[in-house]
Design a protein around this motif. Structure first.
Motif, PDB file in Angstrom:
ATOM      1  N   GLU A  30      59.406  33.072  -8.129  1.00  0.00           N
ATOM      2  CA  GLU A  30      58.968  31.856  -7.882  1.00  0.00           C
ATOM      3  C   GLU A  30      57.926  31.956  -6.781  1.00  0.00           C
ATOM      4  O   GLU A  30      58.003  33.265  -6.340  1.00  0.00           O
ATOM      5  CB  GLU A  30      60.059  30.753  -7.266  1.00  0.00           C
ATOM      6  CG  GLU A  30      60.984  30.766  -8.534  1.00  0.00           C
ATOM      7  CD  GLU A  30      62.103  29.596  -7.791  1.00  0.00           C
ATOM      8  OE1 GLU A  30      62.265  29.262  -6.550  1.00  0.00           O
ATOM      9  OE2 GLU A  30      63.335  29.361  -8.541  1.00  0.00           O
ATOM     10  N   GLY A  31      57.309  31.189  -6.450  1.00  0.00           N
ATOM     11  CA  GLY A  31      56.263  31.483  -5.307  1.00  0.00           C
ATOM     12  C   GLY A  31      56.992  31.591  -4.021  1.00  0.00           C
ATOM     13  O   GLY A  31      57.644  31.039  -3.432  1.00  0.00           O
ATOM     14  N   LEU A  32      56.982  33.275  -3.991  1.00  0.00           N
ATOM     15  CA  LEU A  32      57.639  33.655  -2.518  1.00  0.00           C
ATOM     16  C   LEU A  32      57.025  33.009  -1.392  1.00  0.00           C
ATOM     17  O   LEU A  32      55.790  33.007  -1.238  1.00  0.00           O
ATOM     18  CB  LEU A  32      57.622  35.308  -2.336  1.00  0.00           C
ATOM     19  CG  LEU A  32      58.410  35.947  -3.466  1.00  0.00           C
ATOM     20  CD1 LEU A  32      58.194  37.245  -3.512  1.00  0.00           C
ATOM     21  CD2 LEU A  32      59.816  35.503  -3.695  1.00  0.00           C
ATOM     22  N   LYS A  33      57.937  32.450  -0.564  1.00  0.00           N
ATOM     23  CA  LYS A  33      57.351  32.081   0.825  1.00  0.00           C
ATOM     24  C   LYS A  33      57.430  33.020   2.186  1.00  0.00           C
ATOM     25  O   LYS A  33      58.140  34.023   1.748  1.00  0.00           O
ATOM     26  CB  LYS A  33      58.102  30.858   1.482  1.00  0.00           C
ATOM     27  CG  LYS A  33      58.199  29.523   0.368  1.00  0.00           C
ATOM     28  CD  LYS A  33      56.943  28.916   0.134  1.00  0.00           C
ATOM     29  CE  LYS A  33      57.182  27.711  -0.374  1.00  0.00           C
ATOM     30  NZ  LYS A  33      56.336  27.700  -1.737  1.00  0.00           N
ATOM     31  N   GLU A  34      56.758  32.949   3.165  1.00  0.00           N
ATOM     32  CA  GLU A  34      56.878  33.987   4.275  1.00  0.00           C
ATOM     33  C   GLU A  34      58.250  34.228   4.615  1.00  0.00           C
ATOM     34  O   GLU A  34      59.065  33.443   4.735  1.00  0.00           O
ATOM     35  CB  GLU A  34      56.309  33.375   5.479  1.00  0.00           C
ATOM     36  CG  GLU A  34      56.163  34.103   6.660  1.00  0.00           C
ATOM     37  CD  GLU A  34      54.912  35.009   6.749  1.00  0.00           C
ATOM     38  OE1 GLU A  34      54.914  36.088   7.488  1.00  0.00           O
ATOM     39  OE2 GLU A  34      54.017  34.565   6.259  1.00  0.00           O
ATOM     40  N   GLY A  35      58.492  35.680   4.495  1.00  0.00           N
ATOM     41  CA  GLY A  35      59.733  36.035   4.901  1.00  0.00           C
ATOM     42  C   GLY A  35      60.716  36.435   3.690  1.00  0.00           C
ATOM     43  O   GLY A  35      61.747  36.802   3.822  1.00  0.00           O
ATOM     44  N   GLN A  36      60.240  35.897   2.591  1.00  0.00           N
ATOM     45  CA  GLN A  36      61.338  36.085   1.427  1.00  0.00           C
ATOM     46  C   GLN A  36      61.178  37.324   0.657  1.00  0.00           C
ATOM     47  O   GLN A  36      60.119  38.185   1.044  1.00  0.00           O
ATOM     48  CB  GLN A  36      61.126  34.805   0.257  1.00  0.00           C
ATOM     49  CG  GLN A  36      61.398  33.612   0.784  1.00  0.00           C
ATOM     50  CD  GLN A  36      61.557  32.456  -0.213  1.00  0.00           C
ATOM     51  OE1 GLN A  36      60.059  32.331  -0.601  1.00  0.00           O
ATOM     52  NE2 GLN A  36      62.476  31.613  -0.265  1.00  0.00           N
ATOM     53  N   PHE A  37      62.426  37.835  -0.094  1.00  0.00           N
ATOM     54  CA  PHE A  37      62.308  39.117  -0.638  1.00  0.00           C
ATOM     55  C   PHE A  37      62.341  38.981  -2.367  1.00  0.00           C
ATOM     56  O   PHE A  37      62.757  37.977  -2.621  1.00  0.00           O
ATOM     57  CB  PHE A  37      63.958  39.747  -0.453  1.00  0.00           C
ATOM     58  CG  PHE A  37      64.165  39.883   1.072  1.00  0.00           C
ATOM     59  CD1 PHE A  37      63.706  40.892   1.627  1.00  0.00           C
ATOM     60  CD2 PHE A  37      64.842  38.774   1.755  1.00  0.00           C
ATOM     61  CE1 PHE A  37      64.067  41.062   3.137  1.00  0.00           C
ATOM     62  CE2 PHE A  37      65.020  38.891   2.997  1.00  0.00           C
ATOM     63  CZ  PHE A  37      64.671  39.983   3.798  1.00  0.00           C
ATOM     64  N   LEU A  38      61.846  40.279  -2.884  1.00  0.00           N
ATOM     65  CA  LEU A  38      61.921  40.336  -4.262  1.00  0.00           C
ATOM     66  C   LEU A  38      63.304  40.984  -4.580  1.00  0.00           C
ATOM     67  O   LEU A  38      63.925  40.816  -5.793  1.00  0.00           O
ATOM     68  CB  LEU A  38      60.725  41.116  -4.538  1.00  0.00           C
ATOM     69  CG  LEU A  38      59.385  40.498  -5.101  1.00  0.00           C
ATOM     70  CD1 LEU A  38      58.497  41.642  -5.594  1.00  0.00           C
ATOM     71  CD2 LEU A  38      59.453  39.644  -5.969  1.00  0.00           C
TER      72      LEU A  38
END
Length: 195
Positions: A76-84
């Protein structure tokens, strides 16, 4: 406690676990596939195995023949600070997180390091090239890696950012047979991203 009672108790526990595991299923997906704010159009049926794997929230895992034989990760659209990739602990500092201020080479490193966090070794990226998807500029690049058992993996990654969110797609498969067999379908899915 009698032996019969213990046997019945164990049998009930096994039946309960089987019933719970039956609720989790692998879903066949084709055509338009909504992943967060993005939509991918698949040119063939893939199996969505997200529910039976320990994927980071917001990451879908598709496969044709099984996750060890070909994997297509779609974020999904990763936001600032999110991980794969899911960090191993709350204190872990090695799993990379998305930053909106990343340059192109940092974006490639973010995906490469995330693939390493999936458990692959000797992960390398090569040939970063511009890509335009859904009128948004992004980067696509080749990936190579090795499994813990020594199997050679090939693939490619793509990152397209829009409004500060990163839409990442990663395709990985054993270099022999499986990579060339499903490469075109994975590329078609990446090219089809609509934002």
């Amino acid at each position: 406690m009698s032996k019969l009672y213990k046997t019945l108790k164990i049998g009930a526990a096994v039946a309960l676990m089987a019933a719970v595991s039956a609720c989790v299923s692998i879903t066949e997906v084709s055509g338009p596939l909504k992943v967060g704010q993005g939509t991918y159009t698949l040119d063939r049926s893939w199996n969505d195995v997200t529910s039976v794997t320990s994927q980071q929230k917001g990451i879908r895992l598709l496969t044709l023949d099984g996750p060890t034989l070909n994997s297509l990760y779609l974020s999904e659209g990763l936001k600032e600070g999110q991980f794969l990739a899911r960090p191993n602990s709350r204190r872990e500092k090695t799993t990379p997180s998305w930053r909106t201020d990343m340059g192109v080479l940092e974006q490639v490193e973010f995906v490469r390091d995330s693939v390493e966090a999936y458990g692959f070794t000797r992960v390398e990226s090569a040939s970063p090239r511009p890509v335009t998807v859904s009128e948004q500029r992004g980067v696509r690049f080749d990936l190579t890696a090795t499994t813990a058992a020594g199997l050679q993996i090939k693939g490619f990654g793509q990152l397209v950012a829009k409004d500060g969110a990163a839409y990442v797609a990663i395709y990985l498969a054993p270099a022999e047979h499986f990579y060339p067999a499903s490469q075109a379908s994975a590329l078609a899915a990446m090219d089809s991203l609509s934002l």
